[in-house]
Write a protein that holds these residues in place. Structure first.
Motif, PDB file in Angstrom:
ATOM      1  N   LEU A   1     112.453 -27.742  -3.950  1.00 47.81           N
ATOM      2  CA  LEU A   1     111.439 -28.498  -3.214  1.00 47.81           C
ATOM      3  C   LEU A   1     110.198 -28.794  -4.042  1.00 47.81           C
ATOM      4  N   ARG A   2     109.904 -27.979  -5.064  1.00 47.93           N
ATOM      5  CA  ARG A   2     108.799 -28.165  -5.987  1.00 47.93           C
ATOM      6  C   ARG A   2     107.441 -27.856  -5.369  1.00 47.93           C
ATOM      7  N   LEU A   3     106.963 -26.656  -5.571  1.00 44.04           N
ATOM      8  CA  LEU A   3     105.607 -26.304  -5.126  1.00 44.04           C
ATOM      9  C   LEU A   3     105.028 -25.213  -6.028  1.00 44.04           C
ATOM     10  N   ARG A  61     100.685 -20.215 -10.323  1.00 35.14           N
ATOM     11  CA  ARG A  61     101.820 -19.524  -9.705  1.00 35.14           C
ATOM     12  C   ARG A  61     102.768 -20.539  -9.085  1.00 35.14           C
ATOM     13  N   THR A  62     103.927 -20.064  -8.643  1.00 35.71           N
ATOM     14  CA  THR A  62     104.947 -20.995  -8.170  1.00 35.71           C
ATOM     15  C   THR A  62     105.708 -20.459  -6.958  1.00 35.71           C
ATOM     16  N   PHE A  63     106.251 -21.379  -6.186  1.00 43.81           N
ATOM     17  CA  PHE A  63     107.161 -21.020  -5.091  1.00 43.81           C
ATOM     18  C   PHE A  63     108.625 -21.151  -5.546  1.00 43.81           C
ATOM     19  N   SER A  64     108.830 -21.448  -6.822  1.00 42.33           N
ATOM     20  CA  SER A  64     110.197 -21.707  -7.309  1.00 42.33           C
ATOM     21  C   SER A  64     110.998 -20.435  -7.552  1.00 42.33           C
ATOM     22  N   LYS A  65     110.327 -19.321  -7.767  1.00 38.47           N
ATOM     23  CA  LYS A  65     111.048 -18.131  -8.196  1.00 38.47           C
ATOM     24  C   LYS A  65     111.285 -17.208  -7.008  1.00 38.47           C
ATOM     25  N   VAL A  66     110.409 -16.224  -6.767  1.00 37.72           N
ATOM     26  CA  VAL A  66     110.725 -15.243  -5.731  1.00 37.72           C
ATOM     27  C   VAL A  66     110.784 -15.893  -4.338  1.00 37.72           C
ATOM     28  N   ASN A 112     106.104 -13.565 -20.053  1.00 41.19           N
ATOM     29  CA  ASN A 112     106.597 -14.779 -20.701  1.00 41.19           C
ATOM     30  C   ASN A 112     108.062 -15.031 -20.359  1.00 41.19           C
ATOM     31  N   ASN A 113     108.382 -16.278 -20.184  1.00 34.39           N
ATOM     32  CA  ASN A 113     109.756 -16.754 -20.113  1.00 34.39           C
ATOM     33  C   ASN A 113     109.986 -17.480 -21.429  1.00 34.39           C
ATOM     34  N   PRO A 114     111.017 -17.191 -22.189  1.00 33.52           N
ATOM     35  CA  PRO A 114     112.238 -16.456 -21.875  1.00 33.52           C
ATOM     36  C   PRO A 114     112.292 -14.989 -22.325  1.00 33.52           C
ATOM     37  N   ALA A 165     106.891 -18.936 -26.345  1.00 35.23           N
ATOM     38  CA  ALA A 165     106.372 -19.126 -24.978  1.00 35.23           C
ATOM     39  C   ALA A 165     107.118 -20.268 -24.283  1.00 35.23           C
ATOM     40  N   PHE A 166     107.076 -20.229 -22.964  1.00 33.19           N
ATOM     41  CA  PHE A 166     107.689 -21.225 -22.083  1.00 33.19           C
ATOM     42  C   PHE A 166     107.516 -22.650 -22.643  1.00 33.19           C
ATOM     43  N   LEU A 167     108.649 -23.306 -22.942  1.00 30.96           N
ATOM     44  CA  LEU A 167     108.622 -24.559 -23.714  1.00 30.96           C
ATOM     45  C   LEU A 167     107.975 -25.740 -23.008  1.00 30.96           C
ATOM     46  N   VAL A 180      96.558 -18.707 -17.314  1.00 29.39           N
ATOM     47  CA  VAL A 180      97.559 -17.647 -17.242  1.00 29.39           C
ATOM     48  C   VAL A 180      98.671 -18.115 -16.312  1.00 29.39           C
ATOM     49  N   ASP A 181      99.848 -18.314 -16.880  1.00 29.02           N
ATOM     50  CA  ASP A 181     101.013 -18.748 -16.101  1.00 29.02           C
ATOM     51  C   ASP A 181     101.697 -17.491 -15.561  1.00 29.02           C
ATOM     52  N   GLU A 182     101.588 -17.309 -14.238  1.00 32.07           N
ATOM     53  CA  GLU A 182     102.131 -16.097 -13.591  1.00 32.07           C
ATOM     54  C   GLU A 182     103.309 -16.434 -12.676  1.00 32.07           C
ATOM     55  N   ALA A 183     104.264 -17.174 -13.205  1.00 29.63           N
ATOM     56  CA  ALA A 183     105.385 -17.625 -12.374  1.00 29.63           C
ATOM     57  C   ALA A 183     106.196 -16.461 -11.783  1.00 29.63           C
ATOM     58  N   TYR A 184     106.122 -15.298 -12.428  1.00 30.24           N
ATOM     59  CA  TYR A 184     106.962 -14.170 -11.984  1.00 30.24           C
ATOM     60  C   TYR A 184     106.149 -13.005 -11.434  1.00 30.24           C
ATOM     61  N   SER A 185     104.869 -13.211 -11.189  1.00 30.38           N
ATOM     62  CA  SER A 185     103.971 -12.094 -10.867  1.00 30.38           C
ATOM     63  C   SER A 185     104.429 -11.288  -9.652  1.00 30.38           C
ATOM     64  N   GLY A 240     105.364 -28.310  -8.049  1.00 29.72           N
ATOM     65  CA  GLY A 240     105.788 -27.284  -8.990  1.00 29.72           C
ATOM     66  C   GLY A 240     104.588 -26.872  -9.829  1.00 29.72           C
ATOM     67  N   SER A 241     104.650 -25.673 -10.411  1.00 26.40           N
ATOM     68  CA  SER A 241     103.496 -25.297 -11.229  1.00 26.40           C
ATOM     69  C   SER A 241     103.475 -26.079 -12.530  1.00 26.40           C
ATOM     70  N   GLU A 242     104.603 -26.669 -12.909  1.00 28.51           N
ATOM     71  CA  GLU A 242     104.575 -27.517 -14.116  1.00 28.51           C
ATOM     72  C   GLU A 242     103.630 -28.705 -13.907  1.00 28.51           C
ATOM     73  N   ASN A 243     103.526 -29.175 -12.658  1.00 31.84           N
ATOM     74  CA  ASN A 243     102.595 -30.258 -12.338  1.00 31.84           C
ATOM     75  C   ASN A 243     101.143 -29.799 -12.542  1.00 31.84           C
TER      76      ASN A 243
HETATM   77  C1  LIG Z   1     109.995 -21.159 -13.814  1.00 35.56           C
HETATM   78  C2  LIG Z   1     108.682 -21.184 -14.483  1.00 35.56           C
HETATM   79  C3  LIG Z   1     107.649 -21.961 -13.986  1.00 35.56           C
HETATM   80  C4  LIG Z   1     107.835 -22.656 -12.682  1.00 35.56           C
HETATM   81  O1  LIG Z   1     107.853 -23.976 -12.757  1.00 35.56           O
HETATM   82  P1  LIG Z   1     107.849 -24.792 -11.405  1.00 35.56           P
HETATM   83  O2  LIG Z   1     107.433 -26.118 -11.892  1.00 35.56           O
HETATM   84  O3  LIG Z   1     106.840 -24.172 -10.491  1.00 35.56           O
HETATM   85  O4  LIG Z   1     109.231 -24.749 -10.844  1.00 35.56           O
HETATM   86  C5  LIG Z   1     106.427 -21.956 -14.626  1.00 35.56           C
HETATM   87  N1  LIG Z   1     106.226 -21.183 -15.703  1.00 35.56           N
HETATM   88  C6  LIG Z   1     107.180 -20.388 -16.182  1.00 35.56           C
HETATM   89  C7  LIG Z   1     106.888 -19.499 -17.325  1.00 35.56           C
HETATM   90  C8  LIG Z   1     108.435 -20.377 -15.593  1.00 35.56           C
HETATM   91  O5  LIG Z   1     109.400 -19.607 -16.096  1.00 35.56           O
END
Ligand SMILES: *Cc1c(COP(=O)(O)O)cnc(C)c1O
Length: 371
Positions: free
Chosen positions: A235-237, A224-229, A167-169, A120-122, A194-199, A95-98
């Motif tokens: 699975l976490r990547l 970036r992340t595989f969790s969104k689009v 930014n999320n949320p 910003a994303f907590l 730069v956290d681009e989870a939704y780019s 996951g990108s959190e990692n």
């Molecule tokens: C959902 C989200 C992530 C993704 O986290 P993962 O660990 O990749 O699932 C990262 N940053 C933001 C801002 C998000 O909203």
């Protein structure tokens, strides 16, 4: 002698408030004794995972007894081709959190500070707090990151600045001009993440193309992340792209098998299926219009969003969240973000959006009648 193992824990961890994820459907249905609820609480892809990816996952499971490739050669090649960057610039994570965690682990010490925007994303705030470093929160403007305030929040001790874009949320974004201002205004030894989870969802011409700055700004890290689009949240990547030097350090900081072989295969397959991505983006675009229109009709204020979610002023977020649960619609309350009036709703399928809008209407009318 009796020990209190809470008191014995590291000071920075002892007082953390855990991140509260979206409530799982099973939990809501168990607690309320209802069925056929929908979850619009975690910005997951309403189309699910692509068929092509599911097949590759099933195949990969046959080798579940073999350790993953620690260097993730195949996955990095696939990302490298897709993104046109060198594999040595890539760091992959659970996951990108990692990845965000690796950055904090590698670059933030107890006496350092890190800058982030209000709202910003907590998860990032939690990671900074856990490291024991000082958190410097820059005031937002109209819910969005204020770049001047972020630049002014930088001090002698700052090592890392986090920009969540969008930014999320809040769904707000930093445009190219502001991004360049940030790059050019802060000392070049400070890492800009730069956290681009939704780019992948974004088609704004003034959304910064961050990859084009990597060559001239070795302090830039894009996550970036595989969790969104890509629809692989379970699975976490996730991955980061940066200068070779930073990638080298992040790869030293990670555990040897932080990405498992199943998700590595899934990631490669997901990159191949850009049709699924395009379909998901188009659905999101339509769904966002549908939600905005519906909300306007109901006279609800919302924060314009370029992501796959929208944050709505409902007066009393927690109460409306609870009432929506009873309607079988799971959204996200935002008190943890100091946004007690708001709820965040993921853009779903046409039917899901419709169901949310109808449920919201009932809940808000009901509230009015009770006053
Ligand atoms: C959902 C989200 C992530 C993704 O986290 P993962 O660990 O990749 O699932 C990262 N940053 C933001 C801002 C998000 O909203």
């Amino acid at each position: 002698m009796k020990h209190d193992f809470r008191e014995l824990a590291n000071h920075s961890i002892r007082h953390l408030t855990p991140y509260q994820p979206g409530k799982p459907i099973e939990e809501v249905e168990r607690e309320l004794g209802i069925s056929s609820s929908i979850k619009l609480a975690s910005n997951e892809n309403p189309l699910g995972t692509s068929e092509h990816v599911l097949k590759s996952v099933q195949q990969a499971l046959c080798n579940a007894h073999i350790y993953p490739d620690g260097g993730q050669y195949e996955l990095k090649q696939a990302l490298s081709n897709y993104l046109s960057v060198s594999p040595a610039q890539i760091t992959v994570g659970n996951g990108s959190e990692n990845i965000l965690e690796l950055i904090v682990k590698a670059y933030l010490h107890l006496n350092d500070s890190a800058v982030i925007s209000e709202f910003a994303f907590l998860t990032i705030e939690l990671l900074i707090r856990a490291s024991g470093a000082t958190l410097k929160v820059a005031r937002a403007t109209q819910w969005g990151h204020n770049i001047d305030n972020m630049i002014n929040a930088v001090d002698d001790k700052t090592r890392v600045l986090f920009l969540v874009n969008p930014n999320n949320p809040t769904g707000t974004y930093t445009n190219q001009a502001d991004f360049e201002k940030l790059l050019n205004s802060i000392p070049s030894h400070i890492i800009i993440v730069v956290d681009e989870a939704y780019s992948e969802y974004i088609d704004k011409p003034d959304y910064p193309k961050t990859f084009s700055y990597l060559a001239n700004y070795p302090n830039l890290v894009i996550t970036r992340t595989f969790s969104k689009v890509y629809g692989l949240a379970a699975l976490r990547l996730g991955y980061a792209v940066s200068s070779l030097e930073i990638a080298d350090i992040l790869n030293r900081a990670r555990l040897p098998f932080n990405v498992n072989s199943i998700v590595a295969k899934a990631g490669c397959a997901a990159l191949q299926d850009q049709e699924h991505v395009a379909k998901s983006v188009a659905l999101n675009h339509q769904g966002m219009q549908q939600l905005e229109e519906g909300l306007r009709q109901q006279g609800r204020d919302f924060i314009p969003s370029i992501g796959n979610f929208i944050t709505i002023d409902v007066g009393h977020g927690n109460e409306v969240y609870q009432q929506l649960l009873l309607e079988g619609v799971i959204v996200r309350p935002l008190q943890a973000y100091n946004m007690p009036r708001h709820i965040r709703v993921t853009v779903g399928t046409h039917e899901q959006n419709e169901r949310f809008l109808n449920a919201l209407k009932r809940v808000m009318e009901c509230k009015l009648n009770n006053i």
